[in-house]
Design an enzyme around this catalytic site. Structure first.
Site, mmCIF file in Angstrom:
data_model
loop_
_atom_site.group_PDB
_atom_site.id
_atom_site.type_symbol
_atom_site.label_atom_id
_atom_site.label_comp_id
_atom_site.label_asym_id
_atom_site.label_seq_id
_atom_site.Cartn_x
_atom_site.Cartn_y
_atom_site.Cartn_z
ATOM 1 N N ALA A 1 0.843 -1.195 0.000
ATOM 2 C CA ALA A 1 0.000 0.000 0.000
ATOM 3 C C ALA A 1 0.878 1.245 0.000
ATOM 4 C CB ALA A 1 -0.910 -0.006 1.222
ATOM 5 N N GLY B 1 2.510 4.790 0.992
ATOM 6 C CA GLY B 1 2.785 5.355 2.313
ATOM 7 C C GLY B 1 3.979 4.693 2.973
ATOM 8 N N GLY C 1 4.608 0.416 7.939
ATOM 9 C CA GLY C 1 4.333 0.468 9.362
ATOM 10 C C GLY C 1 5.240 -0.457 10.151
ATOM 11 N N LYS D 1 -4.410 -5.381 6.287
ATOM 12 C CA LYS D 1 -3.387 -5.140 7.306
ATOM 13 C C LYS D 1 -3.189 -6.403 8.140
ATOM 14 C CE LYS D 1 -3.737 -0.962 9.168
ATOM 15 N NZ LYS D 1 -4.297 0.263 9.811
ATOM 16 N N ASP E 1 -13.531 2.298 9.862
ATOM 17 C CA ASP E 1 -14.022 0.992 10.281
ATOM 18 C C ASP E 1 -13.095 -0.094 9.742
ATOM 19 O OD1 ASP E 1 -15.960 -0.647 11.562
ATOM 20 O OD2 ASP E 1 -16.832 -1.134 9.623
#
Length: 582
Positions: free
Chosen positions: A323, A325, A328, A344, A379
């Site tokens: 994705a 960005g 993480g 995720k 959500d």
């Protein structure tokens, strides 16, 4: 050993299928009991009660499914894990629910039970309902999904007055005629280029009221020479009585009301598929899955999301890619280039300075699921035991998943099996958005970022990691938060001002010269880590400077601890109606 075709077997299968149907019927009845309390809560201004009801409803599905599994274990005994028995159960269950107005939910419930028993990897059509289609009307029902109110020779204000009285007959309106005139004025202004208010012939409205937090909403559409136009009336119950607080007259405004960043409505939906179809006509950009979820049918919404994903995969040869960005430290995140979801997976180990455990991360996602999201928390739908063709993953993504998520992801021949993941709507990370946006849109986004932090605080949420990369921008240019691994309740934090240094070496030292507790937060430091240009930093401080002072947070903590439900409106200030002076 009994044969599968004996009369005993057919009779037993029918009674065992009835066990599952009975628990589904209990679930729907329990949901209706909770939902029907919403009107009384609204009339009593019992805001804490309506929030408690919304949370209670979330647990009913799990309880019913667990009771169904327990019943099947008792009924089937050693045969509970025999796949052939469940093939027969599915055949027996289908006619039991075929005449129901909510049969799509009933089929999803059966799937939930079988997946609890078998921990099915992927999809097994022989013991699960797959690709059902519920576009056609359900069976006969005593109450229609919509009601149409014709204008006749009356004024537009009279039509609005009729809507308010018919759909909210027990509401103690404070200024009914005044509100009707204000709404009529807004409609006339919105239709100024399409014949004005005189062009309105009728209104088709959902026959149910949508409740959430402190609001009640009447939802439908205006009809006339201009075609159709969405209409939603937002009602609040103040000290003087019920009044219309806003009139929403566009698809975008209605879409924000039903956003995937908000808590689910309490609404008495006897025919979910037909209500979803009606709402879908008002909001074509909203997926059917998202509308089911917004109505509180999140389990079936999740089923629809997965069916959408499978249809997308069947229609293309795309591979899962990383994705956009910054990667993480807690989650590996991937997506399909042509899709609108991100997926995720929790990593096996977290890099420093992350200290949370896997269980704590899941608990924070569960907190978001149960908490008021105030339009600022996306959500996340939880999936387990999925399987995809290995060829669908780019080597880069597959290597990352197998290396950093080995406890959750495994490759078995031509398949990749994922034990657990979260699916969220894909957004543009705020840090990337600001690099690409023109100055006006960048300023707008930064100011809305500050408002997002305010709204989260108003619903007792502290994001924890207030970095731009953890916020995203929706297609309507609304800023929302999506990284939950450090999220906490506001009331659990200790907000402090930075102590003044007493010596030069204290001010210039690499480490703080004062004690910092594990829950201490220093709002003055937030802006230092955002990496904004001087222009954008100035715009943020001008609009939301108090967010960077401990007093702002401490005041909100006091309000939450006192039991106050702080106002957060799912529409803009411009959409609110002017209130009469008193």
């Amino acid at each position: 050993m009994r044969g599968n075709c004996t009369p005993w077997h057919h009779e037993a299968v029918g009674s065992e299928a009835e066990v599952v149907r009975h628990q589904f019927a209990w679930y729907r009845s329990a949901v209706r009991t909770v939902t029907l309390r919403a009107q009384a809560r609204f009339l009593d201004r019992d805001w804490a009660g309506i929030q408690a009801d919304a949370t209670e409803r979330l647990d009913l599905y799990r309880r019913a499914a667990e009771r169904a599994v327990a019943g099947m274990r008792t009924s089937l005994g050693d045969r509970v894990h025999e796949r052939e028995a469940w093939v027969g159960l599915k055949r027996a269950y289908a006619p039991l629910v075929a005449g129901r107005d909510d049969r799509e939910l009933a089929e999803t419930f059966f799937n939930s039970v079988t997946r609890r028993v078998f921990t099915t990897v992927g999809v097994d059509p022989s013991i699960e309902f797959v690709d059902s289609d519920f576009d056609q009307p359900s069976g006969p029902s005593a109450r229609p999904v919509t009601e149409t109110y014709t204008r006749g020779g009356h004024s537009l204000a009279a039509l609005v007055r009729t809507l308010l009285l018919e759909l909210g007959p027990r509401f103690p309106y404070a200024t009914l005629d005044h509100d009707a005139r204000l709404v009529a004025g807004r409609v006339e202004a919105a239709l100024a280029g399409s014949g004005g208010g005189e062009a309105v012939r009728s209104a088709e409205m959902a026959a149910c009221v949508f409740y959430r937090n402190k609001g009640a909403y009447l939802v439908g559409r205006l009809q006339g020479a201009f075609g159709t136009r969405p209409l939603a009336l937002a009602l609040l119950h103040g000290a003087q009585g019920v009044h219309v607080d806003a009139a929403l007259l566009s698809e975008d405004a209605l879409s924000l009301l039903f956003s995937y960043t908000r808590s689910y409505f309490l609404v008495d939906a006897e025919r979910p598929a037909e209500l979803v179809a009606f709402l879908g006509a008002l909001m074509p950009s909203r997926k059917r899955a998202e509308l089911y979820i917004a109505l509180g049918f999140n389990k079936h919404g999740k089923t629809e999301l997965f069916r959408d994903l499978l249809r997308h995969l069947r229609g293309c040869d795309e591979q899962f890619v990383r994705a956009p960005g910054q990667p993480g430290m807690v989650m590996a995140v991937f997506t399909l280039p042509g899709g609108d979801q991100v997926f995720k997976i929790i990593r096996d180990r977290f890099a420093e300075p992350k200290t949370a455990t896997r269980e704590e991360v899941r608990a924070r996602y569960d907190l978001v699921f149960r908490h008021d999201r105030a339009g600022r928390l996306i959500d996340a739908q939880e999936f387990e035991h999925l399987a995809f063709p290995r060829a669908r993953f780019t080597p880069e993504v597959l290597d990352e998943l197998l290396e950093s998520c080995a406890a959750t992801v495994s490759a078995r021949g031509d398949e990749v099996v994922i034990r657990h993941l979260y699916a969220e709507r894909r957004l543009t990370p705020l840090d990337l958005y600001l690099r690409q946006a023109d100055p006006a849109h960048a300023r707008e986004a930064v100011v809305d970022f500050g408002q997002a932090v305010r709204d989260l605080a108003a619903c007792n949420v502290f994001p924890g990691d207030i970095l731009l990369k953890n916020f995203g921008v929706t297609r309507q240019r609304r800023v929302v938060f999506y990284d939950y691994d450090e999220l906490a309740l506001l009331t659990e934090c200790v907000f402090r001002d930075l102590p003044e240094p007493t010596r030069d070496e204290e001010e210039t030292g690499a480490e703080p010269w004062f004690y910092v507790g594990p829950r201490d937060v220093f709002p003055e430091e937030f802006v230092r880590f955002l990496g904004l240009t001087p222009e954008l930093r100035g715009a943020l401080l001008e609009a939301h400077g108090e967010v960077f002072r401990a007093r702002f947070w401490q005041d909100l903590q006091a309000r939450h601890r006192a039991g106050e439900v702080v106002d957060i409106f799912p529409y803009s200030a411009e959409q609110r109606l002017a209130r009469p002076r008193r």
